[in-house]
Design a protein around this motif. Structure first.
Motif, PDB file in Angstrom:
ATOM      1  N   SER A 134       0.814  -1.223   0.000  1.00 27.11           N
ATOM      2  CA  SER A 134       0.000   0.000   0.000  1.00 27.11           C
ATOM      3  C   SER A 134       0.841   1.264   0.000  1.00 27.11           C
TER       4      SER A 134
ATOM      5  N   ILE B 284       0.282   3.726  -6.945  1.00 30.24           N
ATOM      6  CA  ILE B 284      -0.961   2.988  -7.215  1.00 30.24           C
ATOM      7  C   ILE B 284      -0.791   1.927  -8.297  1.00 30.24           C
TER       8      ILE B 284
ATOM      9  N   ALA C 210       1.479  -0.964  -7.183  1.00 33.56           N
ATOM     10  CA  ALA C 210       0.834  -1.741  -6.123  1.00 33.56           C
ATOM     11  C   ALA C 210      -0.220  -2.680  -6.701  1.00 33.56           C
ATOM     12  N   ARG C 211      -1.023  -2.173  -7.622  1.00 30.96           N
ATOM     13  CA  ARG C 211      -2.076  -3.016  -8.210  1.00 30.96           C
ATOM     14  C   ARG C 211      -1.475  -4.086  -9.113  1.00 30.96           C
TER      15      ARG C 211
ATOM     16  N   TRP D 147       0.818   9.608  -3.996  1.00 34.63           N
ATOM     17  CA  TRP D 147       0.606   8.774  -5.185  1.00 34.63           C
ATOM     18  C   TRP D 147       0.385   7.319  -4.806  1.00 34.63           C
ATOM     19  N   SER D 148       0.401   7.023  -3.526  1.00 36.63           N
ATOM     20  CA  SER D 148       0.359   5.626  -3.081  1.00 36.63           C
ATOM     21  C   SER D 148      -1.060   5.070  -3.041  1.00 36.63           C
ATOM     22  N   LEU D 149      -1.145   3.744  -3.051  1.00 33.94           N
ATOM     23  CA  LEU D 149      -2.436   3.064  -2.956  1.00 33.94           C
ATOM     24  C   LEU D 149      -3.091   3.354  -1.609  1.00 33.94           C
ATOM     25  N   ARG D 150      -2.296   3.409  -0.559  1.00 33.99           N
ATOM     26  CA  ARG D 150      -2.862   3.684   0.768  1.00 33.99           C
ATOM     27  C   ARG D 150      -3.505   5.069   0.802  1.00 33.99           C
TER      28      ARG D 150
ATOM     29  N   GLU E 268      -4.773   6.767  -1.695  1.00 33.12           N
ATOM     30  CA  GLU E 268      -6.011   6.726  -2.478  1.00 33.12           C
ATOM     31  C   GLU E 268      -7.135   6.112  -1.640  1.00 33.12           C
ATOM     32  N   THR E 269      -6.821   5.036  -0.922  1.00 34.81           N
ATOM     33  CA  THR E 269      -7.817   4.375  -0.073  1.00 34.81           C
ATOM     34  C   THR E 269      -8.289   5.307   1.034  1.00 34.81           C
TER      35      THR E 269
END
Length: 522
Positions: free
Chosen positions: A369, A373, A376-377, A422-425, A427-428
């Motif tokens: 995370s 993004i 990570a995906r 810019w991270s997935l965390r 965004e979440t």
């Protein structure tokens, strides 16, 4: 029948009315309870008394304090030795010494503090227990209950922040407790004898004696009165008028002009927290969001409610924007202020080397995370790669924080905060934050109190890794239930009950009970 029983000549050492002096010490790991016990025993023996000490360790450093017990008695002229007890007995303890306030309360519950006999010496600072830290929201135990119990159960009490005295004088709390014991007069020994025992220890003598003297004086003379200048300094406004840094000052002036006076203090604290977490641009984003929420508050005639919605938003929005991710945890471990705090708490001067070993157990979820993004995906979509990496990352490690290897690794991770947005965390977190604020503002026009209550739900989200996952589960459960009854006149009351149950109940049982009650009245 022949009687082979061995009969010992156990004559009384002294008159039947003579009894030992008993002292119980409750201290947590690292607070010098063992050293304090050794000092007391050495003091008694130096004065020609017979002393005995025992200890029963707690379960862990903050889930159970170690109980040290000392009994001492004057030696018999005939050289006979007394039989001394190994554990404190309710009603028979002369002095109880507690290194932390809740430990004083636990001593009272054990029954070893009694109004006819016991002098209670305790530090009134708090060292939060594991359960206080793990529970969602505000779960700190009420110190007021301990204060009331102390007044009712102790014959005499000497209570102040002994830990602060120790820190101010560069030592540990055991030296301060020893000074308070000397000041109590519970032992028939002169002050100089106490100090001589400390000097014989040979380690950190100057700081320990300095702390002993400060605690002795504080216990006998009471707290020093602040000067007029100090009183005036503390009376000032918590929000500065200007800041020397140009970017910081621009944010401050924007806060002052865009928000009502009632929200200035909490918004300023939130702004500092957000900027420290990321940067000045993130602080500007905080003010953008808070300004929009204040506009909705104004449209709902929030001034009539003391701008409660804006004030709560200032607090909880900052907490929502400052979340615990891998980057923040790593950065916190390597900050200079943390290292200096550890040295200060341990009473270690600049010439000595401090090594810290910490247990860390990162999960693959936290690692992924923190990545951008897209990357990570991509990793999550490749199950084999994800599981291969998880076997290498998802395990406990004992990390020597200030070793070259681990410090550089943690510092590198902490320096990644420039990529955080810019991270997935991130965004979440932004998506979840938006849903929470939408629910709060949606209720604002029709039920002001409910809107404020929904903002307070953010208290439930805290922690890192598994703790964060569990807190999210509670938040979602409370939010879903509240939205189902949002059109009821008493929705705000039920929202408050749901929040209270979720905060105080780690097992969900009380919360589930409130939810079932709500379901029966819909």
């Amino acid at each position: 029948m022949k009687d082979d029983t061995v009969k010992l000549d156990l004559k009384a050492v002294g008159p039947a009315t003579e009894r030992p002096i008993s002292i119980a010490i409750v201290a947590m790991g690292g607070q010098g309870g063992g050293v304090l016990t050794e000092w007391i025993v050495a003091l008694a023996e130096r004065e020609g008394w017979i002393a005995q000490s025992t200890s029963v360790p707690g379960v862990a450093q903050r889930t159970g304090a170690t109980i040290y017990y000392v009994e001492m008695m004057q030696a018999s002229p005939e050289g006979r030795k007394p039989v001394l007890a190994q554990m404190p007995t309710p009603g028979d303890v002369d002095v109880v010494i507690a290194s932390e306030y809740m430990e004083a309360g636990r001593s009272i519950l054990r029954g070893i503090v009694t109004p006819d006999r016991t002098t209670l010496i305790a530090s009134d600072h708090r060292a939060l227990s594991v359960t206080e830290k793990m529970a969602p929201g505000e779960s700190i135990a009420d110190s007021g209950a301990v204060t009331e119990a102390v007044h009712a159960t102790a014959r005499r009490e000497i209570i102040f922040d002994l830990n602060a005295v120790a820190v101010e004088n560069g030592s540990v709390i055991s030296a301060a407790l020893f000074g308070a014991l000397a000041a109590s007069g519970a032992l028939p020994f002169a002050r100089d004898s106490y100090i001589e025992v400390i000097r014989l220890g040979g380690k950190g003598v100057q700081a320990s004696v300095r702390t002993f003297d400060a605690a002795f004086d504080r216990a006998t003379k009471g707290p020093a009165q602040p000067s007029l200048v100090e009183q005036e300094d503390h009376a000032g406004a918590p929000v500065p008028v200007r800041l020397p840094d140009r970017k910081a000052d621009a944010l401050l002036q924007r806060l002052r002009t865009s928000l009502p006076q009632a929200a200035h203090e909490i918004a300023f604290l939130g702004l500092k927290k957000v900027v420290d977490f990321q940067d000045a641009a993130y602080g500007a984003e905080y003010l953008d969001l808070l300004g929009a929420l204040h506009a909705r508050d104004a449209a709902a005639d929030g001034g009539q409610h003391g701008w409660a919605f804006t004030v709560e938003a200032a607090k909880h929005l900052a907490n929502a924007m400052v979340y615990d991710d891998l980057i923040r945890v790593a950065r916190a471990k390597t900050r200079t202020v943390r290292r200096e705090r550890i040295r200060k708490e341990l009473g270690v001067d600049g010439d000595r080397i401090v090594r810290t070993t910490e247990y860390m157990h990162p999960r693959m979820e936290e690692f992924v995370s923190a990545l951008p993004i897209g990357l990570a995906r991509w990793i999550i979509a490749r199950r084999g790669l994800y599981e291969w990496a998880d076997r290498r990352i998802n395990k406990g490690r004992r990390v020597q924080t200030y070793s070259m290897r681990w410090f550089l690794a943690l510092y590198l991770i902490g320096s990644m905060r420039g990529t955080r947005r810019w991270s997935l965390r991130h965004e979440t977190e932004v998506r979840h934050r938006g849903e929470w604020l939408a629910a709060a503002t949606g209720a604002l026009a029709s039920n002001y109190a409910l809107a404020v209550g929904i903002l307070r739900f953010r208290r439930l989200i805290k922690g890192y890794s598994d703790t964060h996952v569990r807190s999210l589960s509670k938040f979602d459960k409370v939010m879903r239930t509240t939205l189902k009854i949002a059109d009821r006149d008493d929705a705000a009351m039920w929202a408050g009950l749901l929040l209270s149950a979720a905060v105080k109940d780690p097992s969900h049982e009380t919360l589930d009970g409130v939810i079932k009650t709500i379901e029966t009245i819909q």
